[in-house]
Design an enzyme around this catalytic site. Structure first.
Site, mmCIF file in Angstrom:
data_model
loop_
_atom_site.group_PDB
_atom_site.id
_atom_site.type_symbol
_atom_site.label_atom_id
_atom_site.label_comp_id
_atom_site.label_asym_id
_atom_site.label_seq_id
_atom_site.Cartn_x
_atom_site.Cartn_y
_atom_site.Cartn_z
ATOM 1 N N ASP A 98 -2.455 4.699 -6.369
ATOM 2 C CA ASP A 98 -2.372 3.144 -6.314
ATOM 3 C C ASP A 98 -0.860 2.879 -6.841
ATOM 4 O OD1 ASP A 98 -2.833 0.587 -5.896
ATOM 5 O OD2 ASP A 98 -4.584 0.594 -7.220
ATOM 6 N N VAL A 99 0.123 2.628 -6.160
ATOM 7 C CA VAL A 99 1.335 2.360 -6.384
ATOM 8 C C VAL A 99 1.921 1.050 -5.694
ATOM 9 C CG1 VAL A 99 2.228 4.481 -7.108
ATOM 10 C CG2 VAL A 99 2.255 3.777 -4.618
ATOM 11 N N LYS A 100 1.248 0.730 -4.802
ATOM 12 C CA LYS A 100 1.581 -0.763 -4.104
ATOM 13 C C LYS A 100 3.149 -0.928 -3.889
ATOM 14 C CE LYS A 100 -2.536 -3.108 -6.079
ATOM 15 N NZ LYS A 100 -3.115 -2.054 -6.949
ATOM 16 N N ARG A 101 3.648 0.050 -3.311
ATOM 17 C CA ARG A 101 5.204 0.246 -3.017
ATOM 18 C C ARG A 101 5.261 -0.754 -1.899
ATOM 19 N NH1 ARG A 101 6.478 1.911 -7.917
ATOM 20 N NH2 ARG A 101 6.463 4.091 -8.176
#
Length: 281
Positions: A98-101
């Protein structure tokens, strides 16, 4: 002669059929570490991560580490995240980082290489990405993911109360933004008939009727759905059924606090993971 890797969508579909739909969120915030009797330090992170993986492997379809809780400890914390991703891979547990790049051009490509390129230190099976610089901004990540058997989950309808400000807004063509994102995910996923796409959507379990009312269910029938908002945020099995309707079988139920509160005892964690997996199977 080399063969193409199995698609992430196919692997995820097979693992879901075998293990159920529970995704274990790994969110080692300071208060949780303290409740486990661990220091808020890289050493505490390492012990926490090892315990969670060993306890839930075999009971969950995937592990979902939240990168921010590791990054806040600097390079030492990121090293622990690298170790966790590698250990999960060795144990045969899928990882959704979960990094939401979300960026454009070469920067988006660099983010993708950091997480989706085989052999990268922070390699995961899939990552979360933000399409709010335009859906086409994610093309470098999508190309890399599809080439290497990896996956993406595009933020579409998130579980936070302010999400509708952007996600329900209408484009110049009078189409909800979330619907455009869903259409893009379906278009680029390229799933074979009957198979799940490797390009999924993040749709919160607390969004009410928006997923169906805005038409995401019809627009993207092949995509897997990552569904946060279960447990501490109030959603349960009834909400999963109400929100996703006939697509509920494609909704991966992400639980963090409701699972991790059973620690630090490994047996208690494993039992809680199995109970949750059964509840949402």
């Amino acid at each position: 002669m080399s063969t193409a890797p199995a698609s992430f969508g196919r692997r995820l579909q097979e693992e879901t059929a075998a293990r159920g739909r529970l995704v274990a969120g790994v969110d080692p915030h300071a208060a949780l570490l303290e409740s486990w009797g661990l220091p808020d330090s890289p050493a505490g992170l390492r012990e926490f991560s090892r315990t969670v993986l060993e306890a839930v492997a075999g009971h969950v379809v995937a592990l979902k580490p939240q990168s921010a809780f590791f990054e806040r400890h600097g390079s030492a914390g990121v090293a622990v995240l690298e170790e966790l991703l590698a250990a999960a891979r060795a144990a045969g547990v899928l990882t959704i980082l979960d990094v939401k790049r979300g960026d454009i051009g070469s920067t988006m490509d660099a983010y993708a290489q950091a997480h989706l390129l085989p052999g990268a230190p922070l390699e995961a099976d899939a990552i979360t990405v933000s399409p709010y610089l335009g859906t086409g901004s994610l093309d470098p990540a999508a190309r890399l993911a599809l080439a290497h058997g990896k996956g993406l989950f595009l933020l579409a309808l998130t579980s936070n109360p302010d999400g509708p400000q952007v996600q329900h807004a209408l484009t110049a063509q009078d189409t909800p933004v979330a619907l455009e994102i869903a259409r893009h995910a379906e278009r680029i996923g390229g799933a074979a008939p009957g198979e799940w796409s490797s390009i999924g959507l993040v749709v919160g379990a607390t969004v009410g009727d928006a997923y169906r009312r805005l038409g995401l269910d019809a627009a993207a029938p092949s995509v897997p759905l990552l569904a946060p908002g279960v447990g501490a945020q109030g959603a349960g099995p009834a909400e999963i059924a109400d929100v996703f309707g006939e697509r509920a079988g494609q909704a991966l139920v992400s639980v963090s606090r409701g699972l991790l509160a059973a620690g630090p005892d490994r047996a208690a964690l494993a039992q809680r993971a199995e109970e949750l997996a059964t509840t949402f199977r």
